[in-house]
Design a protein around this motif. Structure first.
Motif, PDB file in Angstrom:
ATOM      1  N   ALA A 184       0.762  -1.473   0.193  1.00  0.00           N
ATOM      2  CA  ALA A 184      -0.132   0.036   0.052  1.00  0.00           C
ATOM      3  C   ALA A 184       0.727   1.119   0.044  1.00  0.00           C
ATOM      4  O   ALA A 184       0.308   2.413  -0.560  1.00  0.00           O
ATOM      5  CB  ALA A 184      -1.114  -0.002   1.022  1.00  0.00           C
ATOM      6  N   ARG A 189       3.674   1.211 -10.048  1.00  0.00           N
ATOM      7  CA  ARG A 189       2.871   2.177 -10.622  1.00  0.00           C
ATOM      8  C   ARG A 189       3.285   2.299 -12.296  1.00  0.00           C
ATOM      9  O   ARG A 189       4.201   1.665 -12.732  1.00  0.00           O
ATOM     10  CB  ARG A 189       3.096   3.544 -10.349  1.00  0.00           C
ATOM     11  CG  ARG A 189       2.920   3.899  -8.778  1.00  0.00           C
ATOM     12  CD  ARG A 189       2.873   5.232  -8.602  1.00  0.00           C
ATOM     13  NE  ARG A 189       2.436   5.060  -7.136  1.00  0.00           N
ATOM     14  CZ  ARG A 189       1.413   5.857  -6.505  1.00  0.00           C
ATOM     15  NH1 ARG A 189       0.421   6.225  -7.545  1.00  0.00           N
ATOM     16  NH2 ARG A 189       1.084   5.990  -5.103  1.00  0.00           N
ATOM     17  N   LYS A 194      -0.288   5.835 -12.503  1.00  0.00           N
ATOM     18  CA  LYS A 194      -1.483   5.013 -11.992  1.00  0.00           C
ATOM     19  C   LYS A 194      -0.863   3.830 -11.560  1.00  0.00           C
ATOM     20  O   LYS A 194       0.283   3.418 -11.635  1.00  0.00           O
ATOM     21  CB  LYS A 194      -2.177   4.701 -13.251  1.00  0.00           C
ATOM     22  CG  LYS A 194      -2.999   6.063 -13.657  1.00  0.00           C
ATOM     23  CD  LYS A 194      -3.934   5.588 -14.637  1.00  0.00           C
ATOM     24  CE  LYS A 194      -4.742   6.927 -15.063  1.00  0.00           C
ATOM     25  NZ  LYS A 194      -5.469   6.682 -16.453  1.00  0.00           N
ATOM     26  N   ILE A 195      -1.834   2.994 -10.638  1.00  0.00           N
ATOM     27  CA  ILE A 195      -1.403   2.038 -10.054  1.00  0.00           C
ATOM     28  C   ILE A 195      -1.462   0.570 -10.930  1.00  0.00           C
ATOM     29  O   ILE A 195      -2.272   0.671 -11.857  1.00  0.00           O
ATOM     30  CB  ILE A 195      -2.390   1.561  -8.968  1.00  0.00           C
ATOM     31  CG1 ILE A 195      -2.546   2.484  -7.752  1.00  0.00           C
ATOM     32  CG2 ILE A 195      -2.086   0.191  -8.230  1.00  0.00           C
ATOM     33  CD1 ILE A 195      -1.496   2.831  -6.922  1.00  0.00           C
ATOM     34  N   TRP A 197      -2.177  -2.445 -11.816  1.00  0.00           N
ATOM     35  CA  TRP A 197      -2.856  -3.507 -11.222  1.00  0.00           C
ATOM     36  C   TRP A 197      -2.438  -4.877 -11.942  1.00  0.00           C
ATOM     37  O   TRP A 197      -3.018  -5.848 -11.507  1.00  0.00           O
ATOM     38  CB  TRP A 197      -4.697  -3.348 -11.541  1.00  0.00           C
ATOM     39  CG  TRP A 197      -4.918  -2.131 -10.897  1.00  0.00           C
ATOM     40  CD1 TRP A 197      -5.485  -0.790 -11.238  1.00  0.00           C
ATOM     41  CD2 TRP A 197      -5.089  -2.063  -9.449  1.00  0.00           C
ATOM     42  NE1 TRP A 197      -5.831   0.005 -10.321  1.00  0.00           N
ATOM     43  CE2 TRP A 197      -5.463  -0.844  -9.106  1.00  0.00           C
ATOM     44  CE3 TRP A 197      -4.478  -2.795  -8.211  1.00  0.00           C
ATOM     45  CZ2 TRP A 197      -5.697  -0.153  -7.632  1.00  0.00           C
ATOM     46  CZ3 TRP A 197      -4.869  -2.320  -6.805  1.00  0.00           C
ATOM     47  CH2 TRP A 197      -5.326  -1.038  -6.846  1.00  0.00           C
TER      48      TRP A 197
END
Lengths: 466, 466
Positions: A184, A189, A194-195, A197
């Motif tokens: 977390a 990134r 952005k993350i 995923w």
């Protein structure tokens, strides 16, 4: 020596005069001047404790029995006899009271033999099942859950455990909990910040399910009758007395069925569950009746002996508009019914359970079947006296072209629903289902005010077990 | 007209000559030269489809019936008669075959009437229940689940729904999934740059549960006999054929019980579940027997007719050391048993299910009860021929001082276990329990090779429904 539950002993399930062993926890102890102690022992099997009569001739009488307090664990061996005392049919004349565990510092033991506030008990979640209230809730919850499974099994349904972790939001509605194993603090990134995923456990964003309905539809369209009964999650309204972030939902789904059959199923279902609880949990219901809410038993008895009234939503609005009652929210076609409206319909207008059918399409979900009028969908709510809505259901849109229009209208991504569209491309049939929160049912049965008291562990900040 | 399930019709549950309505999906269609079509219709209620005999006299024969392909949905009305054909006792002589839904582009319909690889079917999770294999798995899974609940209910247990979202790691072991509603891209941070979990939904870090055991212990110490049956999560080993990230676990917990009673319970439990499946799912098991794995039925029959052997871990190591068999891993006291060891013990050494008891304390969990020898704990594994370990359990440490030593030795934070310690401070009693993965049981019953085939939706990256 026969080991018997308190339930069996109190019910005369073993012959009078039999040597028995009873195991449990002390509720109260009373000592007579004649040198006899009356120890009430509970093992959770039934509401009432059993009275164990311990004479001062027992070798550990002075040293242990006279020190027994609420919560101590004991094994009592003796003879089951008819009780001379009031309130119980049988008692145990003890030959031996073996103390397994005392209570460390009885004065500070949270579960004293007195009435505690439910609020206080939520903070000692790991111990509150030792009270009358929560052992009764546990038994009722169990009996109701067994009845749920039995009902569906007897009707030829199959239990389907739809996914808890899911990549899709079932209805495009409802705040969801994210599930992730990414760090977390420093998540991976993408170049845009952005993350990433793709690096997460499932290779994409994942959430806790809000409903198993869409998934279970695929099963209905092969197995004909299926249901889910499992945990669902909503990351909203965590601090009301009516909503839980984590709750168990029951969602049957039937193929070759329309909204009327769906309503029939809901009626049979609720009556079956209430009857099972009435048949099996009389001592618990008596307690709820006396200490929690008057009329809970009668409410269920009336419920199972009533036929459900069916009212079209459009007619319901007219009824509400003509009602002499003053509502906080004015009833208006196109708006959802408020609890005050629902309760008026079921309690005052009809005086029985009511199924309101065919709601305006704009206030319902994309998957509900559009009626021929083009402005309503084949949705229903079952309203029960004393609570309002207890079940919500619908016939599902089985026509691919209409479903596609709905997906577009609701602004959903068609690519997320390709698999759901497949169900309409390949041997589509009319199908319907409903959903109800299991805890809401328990609240109704027991007459509870706060839904946190219907779950085994209220997830209260600061609660010892969370 | 009586609507009947295929199961009821095939079993002769309605009288020969009765007018019936059967609803389902086409499996196959065969046309005779004499102008009769034989349409096999399945509704999921049982393994076999029912044969519907449709003569060319039916008005939609040319236009619709001759175009029926696998997956089309139909409602067939006609007379139930004894079948002349081989393989079924009854069939329907159709007066009417109403087609509800055709299959869009039959050539590309994923579920062709031929054998598919299980790997292919995992990618069409929403449709695979339309195959023989997965409708059979669904029925067996349902029957086994019902048997689980019935077994515990009949034995006086209460089902407890322990929390799915939890703040505590049950055993200090097992990778967990984090549950959060914080913005992943820009989470709130403390001045030190850490994540400010106080701002998260529950006001602290939260995870998906890996086991309900600790929570359900609190219930056992008031209700005497309880069990969980719900989803649990492990964020590890996601790509093996033996592990799932999300699976349903069954965890009974009994008070006033030691490891021997725990083993007795495990034996009664497994036999009860297997018997229910054998009694009720014969056609499904026949299919698994013929198409998935030979011997699955006989394996269960032998299982329920065997008494379980009990072997001390220390003795088991000696047996393994003396075995003529060459193991990949050398058996050694102090190390856990490998599957090869377990299978040797149950399949070759004993030839029956085996309970291995009293494992070295260093390889087991902190909550297991230390035996008098000081170097083993009262833990057990139930080993089954053909699979190895199927159940793991233990007596729990009920002595507060010993538990405190264990918490320290395992490097756990005592403050996280205050509530768990309370259970030992207040009326502590010997108690025990076990856990088993429900999907592992299904894999064993059906003879499956990949545990992903035992769940309704395999969460395969790229799968249509995830």
């Amino acid at each position: 020596m026969q080991v018997v539950s308190v339930k069996k002993a109190l019910a005369g399930g073993v012959e009078e005069g039999t040597k028995v062993e009873v195991r449990g926890w002390v509720r109260t102890r009373r000592d007579s001047k004649a040198g006899i102690s009356f120890v009430n022992v509970s093992d959770g099997s039934t509401f009432d404790p059993i009275q164990v009569v311990a004479p001062n001739a027992l070798p550990n009488y002075e040293k242990e029995i006279l020190h027994l307090t609420a919560g101590c664990s004991v094994i009592c061996r003796g003879t089951l006899v008819k009780s001379q005392g009031k309130g119980q049919a049988f008692e145990v004349q003890a030959d031996e009271v073996q103390v397994l565990g005392f209570v460390d510092d009885p004065d500070t033991y949270p579960i004293q033999p007195k009435q505690h506030t439910l609020e206080f008990l939520r903070d000692v979640a790991h111990l509150r099942v030792r009270t009358n209230t929560f052992s009764a809730v546990t038994r009722v919850r169990h009996r109701a859950a067994m009845a749920v499974h039995r009902f569906f099994d007897e009707e030829g349904f199959f239990w389907v455990n739809t996914p808890i972790i899911t990549a899709s939001d079932a209805e495009g509605a409802g705040q969801m909990f994210r599930v992730s194993t990414l760090d977390a603090v420093n998540p991976p990134r993408t170049p845009e910040g952005k993350i990433d995923w793709h690096k997460d456990f499932f290779g994409k964003e994942a959430y806790l399910t809000v409903s198993g309905q869409l998934n279970v539809e695929a099963y209905a369209l092969a197995m004909s009758k299926v249901y889910t009964f499992g945990p669902t999650f909503r990351a909203e309204n965590s601090n009301t007395t009516r909503h839980l972030a984590e709750f168990w939902m029951i969602e049957p789904e039937i193929a070759f069925a329309d909204l009327n059959e769906d309503a029939n199923l809901a009626e049979r279902f609720l009556k079956y569950v209430f009857k099972a609880v009435l048949d099996d949990c009389a001592p618990d219901l008596k307690f709820f009746e006396e200490r929690v809410q008057k009329g809970v038993t009668e409410r269920m008895e009336k419920f199972i002996n009533s036929s459900f009234e069916r009212i079209d939503y459009t007619d319901a609005i007219e009824i509400l508009k003509k009602a002499k009652k003053k509502f906080e929210y004015a009833p208006e076609w196109g708006k959802d019914l408020q609890t005050e409206h629902e309760r008026y319909l079921t309690e005052e207008h009809v005086g029985r359970p009511v199924v309101v059918m065919n709601y305006p399409e704009a206030i319902k979900s994309f998957y509900m079947r559009i009626n021929d009028d083009g402005r309503t969908v084949a949705a229903m709510d079952v309203l029960a006296p004393g609570i309002g809505e207890i079940i919500g259901g619908s016939q599902r849109e089985e026509r691919l072209d209409v479903l596609d229009q709905r997906i577009q209208k609701f602004g959903l991504k068609p690519e997320s629903y390709q698999w759901y569209r497949d169900l309409r491309r390949y041997g589509s049939v009319p199908h319907a289902g409903f959903g109800l929160g299991f805890e809401r049912l328990i609240v109704y049965i027991c007459g509870l005010q706060n839904i946190r008291d219907a779950i085994p562990y209220p997830r209260v900040p600061g609660s010892a077990a969370f």
